[in-house]
Enzyme design. Sequence first.
Site, short mmCIF file in Angstrom:
data_model
loop_
_atom_site.label_atom_id
_atom_site.label_comp_id
_atom_site.label_asym_id
_atom_site.label_seq_id
_atom_site.Cartn_x
_atom_site.Cartn_y
_atom_site.Cartn_z
N GLY A 46 0.82 -1.20 0.00
CA GLY A 46 0.00 0.00 0.00
C GLY A 46 0.86 1.25 0.00
O GLY A 46 2.02 1.22 0.44
N GLN A 51 2.91 10.03 1.27
CA GLN A 51 4.22 9.35 1.20
C GLN A 51 5.00 9.71 -0.06
O GLN A 51 6.20 9.44 -0.14
CB GLN A 51 4.04 7.82 1.26
CG GLN A 51 3.51 7.34 2.61
CD GLN A 51 3.37 5.84 2.61
OE1 GLN A 51 2.36 5.30 2.19
NE2 GLN A 51 4.41 5.15 3.07
N CYS A 91 5.86 -0.15 6.98
CA CYS A 91 5.45 0.98 6.14
C CYS A 91 6.62 1.35 5.25
O CYS A 91 7.76 1.36 5.71
CB CYS A 91 5.06 2.16 7.03
SG CYS A 91 4.59 3.65 6.13
N LEU A 92 6.35 1.66 3.98
CA LEU A 92 7.43 2.00 3.05
C LEU A 92 8.18 3.26 3.50
O LEU A 92 9.32 3.46 3.11
CB LEU A 92 6.88 2.18 1.63
CG LEU A 92 6.40 0.89 0.94
CD1 LEU A 92 5.80 1.22 -0.42
CD2 LEU A 92 7.53 -0.12 0.79
N HIS A 133 -4.42 1.13 7.50
CA HIS A 133 -3.10 1.77 7.50
C HIS A 133 -3.05 2.95 6.52
O HIS A 133 -2.57 4.04 6.87
CB HIS A 133 -2.05 0.71 7.13
CG HIS A 133 -0.64 1.20 7.07
ND1 HIS A 133 0.33 0.82 7.97
CD2 HIS A 133 -0.03 2.04 6.19
CE1 HIS A 133 1.47 1.41 7.65
NE2 HIS A 133 1.28 2.16 6.57
N GLU A 134 -3.57 2.74 5.31
CA GLU A 134 -3.50 3.80 4.30
C GLU A 134 -4.43 4.96 4.64
O GLU A 134 -4.08 6.12 4.44
CB GLU A 134 -3.80 3.25 2.90
CG GLU A 134 -2.86 2.15 2.42
CD GLU A 134 -1.38 2.42 2.64
OE1 GLU A 134 -0.96 3.59 2.59
OE2 GLU A 134 -0.64 1.45 2.90
N HIS A 137 -2.88 7.19 7.11
CA HIS A 137 -1.90 8.11 6.50
C HIS A 137 -2.58 9.39 6.05
O HIS A 137 -2.00 10.47 6.16
CB HIS A 137 -1.28 7.46 5.26
CG HIS A 137 -0.02 6.68 5.51
ND1 HIS A 137 1.09 7.24 6.10
CD2 HIS A 137 0.31 5.39 5.23
CE1 HIS A 137 2.06 6.31 6.17
NE2 HIS A 137 1.60 5.18 5.67
#
Length: 159
Positions: A46, A51, A91-92, A133-134, A137
């Site tokens: 994701g 991000q 997380c990226l 999670h997304e 963000h």
Amino acid sequence: MALRNIVNDGDPILKKKCRPVEKFDRKLHILLDDMAETMHHANGVGLAAPQVGMLRRVAVIDISKEQNDIIELVNPKIIAFSGEQEGNEGCLSFPGQWGIVKRPDYVKVKAQDRFGEEIIVEGKELLARALCHEIDHLNGVVFKQVAERMLTRKEIEKM
Ligand code: CO
């Protein structure tokens, strides 16, 4: 399509609330395409717009191994959830860091597609986790803030 830079831990943009998308134009489509490519290239499941430095309510998710099942979410909102799961989450924007995060086991999300049409996305297990999670963000919330605790280096080595 083009790869975009993923912002890392410490960048203040990750703590900011995103604005809703109002124009479903070419610029949005390019952003969505670039985000999917960037997520796949980084082997993530994701990616949210902040991000890649965009304070817009846009996210992409792909939990498939083949990287061929992209879910595009514009202005997503959780409208129902149930159950609970506890598991490892990363997380990226936080490479090499993992936390134990409790999430609902099922979520139902109302969003818009890239053309502004309303869509409903339902997810269980990993997809439910990714949706939460997304969407976090987009509200300036990162997983470390909601984690029960972060994994130690030893625990990460054993993963
Ligand atoms: Co993330």
